[in-house]
Design a protein around this motif. Sequence first.
Motif, PDB file in Angstrom:
ATOM      1  N   LEU A 143       0.830  -1.202   0.000  1.00 25.12           N
ATOM      2  CA  LEU A 143       0.000   0.000   0.000  1.00 25.12           C
ATOM      3  C   LEU A 143       0.863   1.250   0.000  1.00 25.12           C
ATOM      4  CD1 LEU A 143      -2.835   1.158   0.030  1.00 25.12           C
ATOM      5  CD2 LEU A 143      -2.824   0.996   2.514  1.00 25.12           C
ATOM      6  N   ASP A 144       1.948   1.231   0.762  1.00 27.72           N
ATOM      7  CA  ASP A 144       2.829   2.403   0.804  1.00 27.72           C
ATOM      8  C   ASP A 144       3.434   2.696  -0.567  1.00 27.72           C
ATOM      9  OD1 ASP A 144       2.362   2.928   3.452  1.00 27.72           O
ATOM     10  OD2 ASP A 144       4.002   1.671   4.157  1.00 27.72           O
ATOM     11  N   GLU A 145       3.741   1.655  -1.327  1.00 26.91           N
ATOM     12  CA  GLU A 145       4.270   1.841  -2.680  1.00 26.91           C
ATOM     13  C   GLU A 145       3.211   2.481  -3.572  1.00 26.91           C
ATOM     14  OE1 GLU A 145       6.066   1.727  -6.445  1.00 26.91           O
ATOM     15  OE2 GLU A 145       6.863   1.860  -4.406  1.00 26.91           O
ATOM     16  N   LEU A 146       1.959   2.042  -3.431  1.00 26.39           N
ATOM     17  CA  LEU A 146       0.877   2.616  -4.226  1.00 26.39           C
ATOM     18  C   LEU A 146       0.693   4.093  -3.886  1.00 26.39           C
ATOM     19  CD1 LEU A 146      -1.822  -0.220  -4.133  1.00 26.39           C
ATOM     20  CD2 LEU A 146       0.000   0.156  -5.785  1.00 26.39           C
ATOM     21  N   LEU A 147       0.774   4.402  -2.604  1.00 26.07           N
ATOM     22  CA  LEU A 147       0.589   5.783  -2.187  1.00 26.07           C
ATOM     23  C   LEU A 147       1.759   6.653  -2.636  1.00 26.07           C
ATOM     24  CD1 LEU A 147      -0.897   5.041   1.308  1.00 26.07           C
ATOM     25  CD2 LEU A 147      -2.105   5.742  -0.753  1.00 26.07           C
ATOM     26  N   ARG A 148       2.952   6.080  -2.686  1.00 24.61           N
ATOM     27  CA  ARG A 148       4.106   6.818  -3.197  1.00 24.61           C
ATOM     28  C   ARG A 148       3.861   7.207  -4.647  1.00 24.61           C
ATOM     29  NH1 ARG A 148       7.840   6.416  -6.426  1.00 24.61           N
ATOM     30  NH2 ARG A 148       7.385   4.265  -6.980  1.00 24.61           N
ATOM     31  N   ARG A 149       3.224   6.311  -5.400  1.00 30.29           N
ATOM     32  CA  ARG A 149       2.913   6.599  -6.807  1.00 30.29           C
ATOM     33  C   ARG A 149       1.954   7.783  -6.922  1.00 30.29           C
ATOM     34  NH1 ARG A 149       2.587   1.678 -10.795  1.00 30.29           N
ATOM     35  NH2 ARG A 149       4.422   0.487 -10.174  1.00 30.29           N
ATOM     36  N   VAL A 150       0.968   7.833  -6.035  1.00 31.12           N
ATOM     37  CA  VAL A 150       0.016   8.953  -6.078  1.00 31.12           C
ATOM     38  C   VAL A 150       0.716  10.251  -5.709  1.00 31.12           C
ATOM     39  CG1 VAL A 150      -2.059   9.946  -5.029  1.00 31.12           C
ATOM     40  CG2 VAL A 150      -2.000   7.520  -5.602  1.00 31.12           C
ATOM     41  N   VAL A 192      -8.153  11.418   7.991  1.00 29.38           N
ATOM     42  CA  VAL A 192      -7.768  11.353   6.582  1.00 29.38           C
ATOM     43  C   VAL A 192      -6.327  11.816   6.396  1.00 29.38           C
ATOM     44  CG1 VAL A 192      -8.322  12.066   4.225  1.00 29.38           C
ATOM     45  CG2 VAL A 192     -10.161  11.860   5.930  1.00 29.38           C
ATOM     46  N   GLU A 193      -5.524  10.972   5.782  1.00 29.39           N
ATOM     47  CA  GLU A 193      -4.170  11.362   5.379  1.00 29.39           C
ATOM     48  C   GLU A 193      -4.232  11.669   3.885  1.00 29.39           C
ATOM     49  OE1 GLU A 193       0.265   9.396   4.753  1.00 29.39           O
ATOM     50  OE2 GLU A 193      -1.242   8.286   5.899  1.00 29.39           O
ATOM     51  N   VAL A 194      -4.246  12.960   3.546  1.00 31.46           N
ATOM     52  CA  VAL A 194      -4.344  13.364   2.137  1.00 31.46           C
ATOM     53  C   VAL A 194      -3.019  13.068   1.447  1.00 31.46           C
ATOM     54  CG1 VAL A 194      -4.743  15.252   0.526  1.00 31.46           C
ATOM     55  CG2 VAL A 194      -6.080  15.118   2.642  1.00 31.46           C
ATOM     56  N   ILE A 195      -3.074  12.288   0.361  1.00 34.55           N
ATOM     57  CA  ILE A 195      -1.868  11.858  -0.353  1.00 34.55           C
ATOM     58  C   ILE A 195      -1.540  12.797  -1.500  1.00 34.55           C
ATOM     59  CG2 ILE A 195      -0.754   9.941  -1.549  1.00 34.55           C
ATOM     60  CD1 ILE A 195      -1.486   9.425   1.412  1.00 34.55           C
ATOM     61  N   GLY A 196      -2.540  13.231  -2.241  1.00 39.23           N
ATOM     62  CA  GLY A 196      -2.284  14.143  -3.350  1.00 39.23           C
ATOM     63  C   GLY A 196      -3.464  14.219  -4.301  1.00 39.23           C
ATOM     64  N   PRO A 197      -3.401  15.162  -5.249  1.00 37.87           N
ATOM     65  CA  PRO A 197      -4.505  15.355  -6.182  1.00 37.87           C
ATOM     66  C   PRO A 197      -4.361  14.502  -7.443  1.00 37.87           C
ATOM     67  CG  PRO A 197      -2.895  17.089  -6.485  1.00 37.87           C
ATOM     68  CD  PRO A 197      -2.355  16.199  -5.388  1.00 37.87           C
ATOM     69  N   LEU A 198      -5.490  14.296  -8.097  1.00 33.78           N
ATOM     70  CA  LEU A 198      -5.517  13.762  -9.457  1.00 33.78           C
ATOM     71  C   LEU A 198      -5.903  14.921 -10.379  1.00 33.78           C
ATOM     72  CD1 LEU A 198      -7.315  10.331  -8.889  1.00 33.78           C
ATOM     73  CD2 LEU A 198      -4.857  10.788  -9.014  1.00 33.78           C
ATOM     74  N   SER A 199      -6.064  14.625 -11.653  1.00 37.74           N
ATOM     75  CA  SER A 199      -6.342  15.685 -12.631  1.00 37.74           C
ATOM     76  C   SER A 199      -7.759  16.234 -12.464  1.00 37.74           C
ATOM     77  CB  SER A 199      -6.184  15.134 -14.050  1.00 37.74           C
ATOM     78  OG  SER A 199      -4.893  14.582 -14.219  1.00 37.74           O
ATOM     79  N   PRO A 200      -7.927  17.556 -12.525  1.00 32.86           N
ATOM     80  CA  PRO A 200      -9.269  18.126 -12.448  1.00 32.86           C
ATOM     81  C   PRO A 200     -10.082  17.773 -13.688  1.00 32.86           C
ATOM     82  CG  PRO A 200      -7.650  19.837 -12.907  1.00 32.86           C
ATOM     83  CD  PRO A 200      -6.883  18.582 -12.662  1.00 32.86           C
ATOM     84  N   VAL A 201     -11.388  17.684 -13.509  1.00 32.54           N
ATOM     85  CA  VAL A 201     -12.306  17.407 -14.615  1.00 32.54           C
ATOM     86  C   VAL A 201     -13.429  18.439 -14.575  1.00 32.54           C
ATOM     87  CG1 VAL A 201     -11.805  14.934 -14.797  1.00 32.54           C
ATOM     88  CG2 VAL A 201     -13.533  15.713 -13.184  1.00 32.54           C
ATOM     89  N   ILE A 202     -14.052  18.659 -15.725  1.00 30.40           N
ATOM     90  CA  ILE A 202     -15.156  19.615 -15.819  1.00 30.40           C
ATOM     91  C   ILE A 202     -16.473  18.848 -15.873  1.00 30.40           C
ATOM     92  CG2 ILE A 202     -16.170  21.512 -17.117  1.00 30.40           C
ATOM     93  CD1 ILE A 202     -13.450  22.166 -15.931  1.00 30.40           C
TER      94      ILE A 202
END
Length: 198
Positions: A2-9, A89-99
């Motif tokens: 899981l930590d590896e996945l979160l590093r990717r985010v 909640v531990e916020v990891i990071g954003p993804l791309s915004p969408v309209i």
Amino acid sequence: MLDELLRRVSSHTPSTFETDRLFAEAAVLLPITRSDEPELILTLRASGLSTHGGEVAFPGGRRDPEDRDLIFTALREAEEEIGLPPGLVEVIGPLSPVISKHGIKVTPYVGLIPDFVEYRPNDAEIAAVFSVPLEFFRQDTREHTHRIDYQGQSWYVPSYRYGEFKIWGLTAIMIVELINVLYDSKISLRHPPEHSVI
């Protein structure tokens, strides 16, 4: 794992789009459970809502003028809608915004939450809170694909069926980016899938 996945985010660079138009802003939280088999938390919006009623969505909503940033918006809305305390909640990071189809710029934030949370859905907004294993989306078990023509381009958006819930639209677009970042799955939104009915 899981930590590896979160590093990717956390190291992911979301895409941006250039426009002269000013959009109203909103943010949603993509909560992932900290467990050996991580799950994504989703909601079913109350059917009586004026926008997206009866649809599956991530907790979130419009930015209020007093919100200091969009992360605050996502956490505030998650607490209001499903009773998820921001401190969990531990916020990891954003993804791309969408309209959205209503012309709102929605920014998704990936957050890690404990495996066991007692959700308290706001009955006025949320009909149900449920979880789906990330592995379900990784396998791309789409029910069918929606073709959406937007700004002169075609998008091929998966529609998933998980139990009684249909997961599609903006929510599915966000999930595809998340799964591609986490697992390097290469699920395409720009080309139709090889083995799927459109």
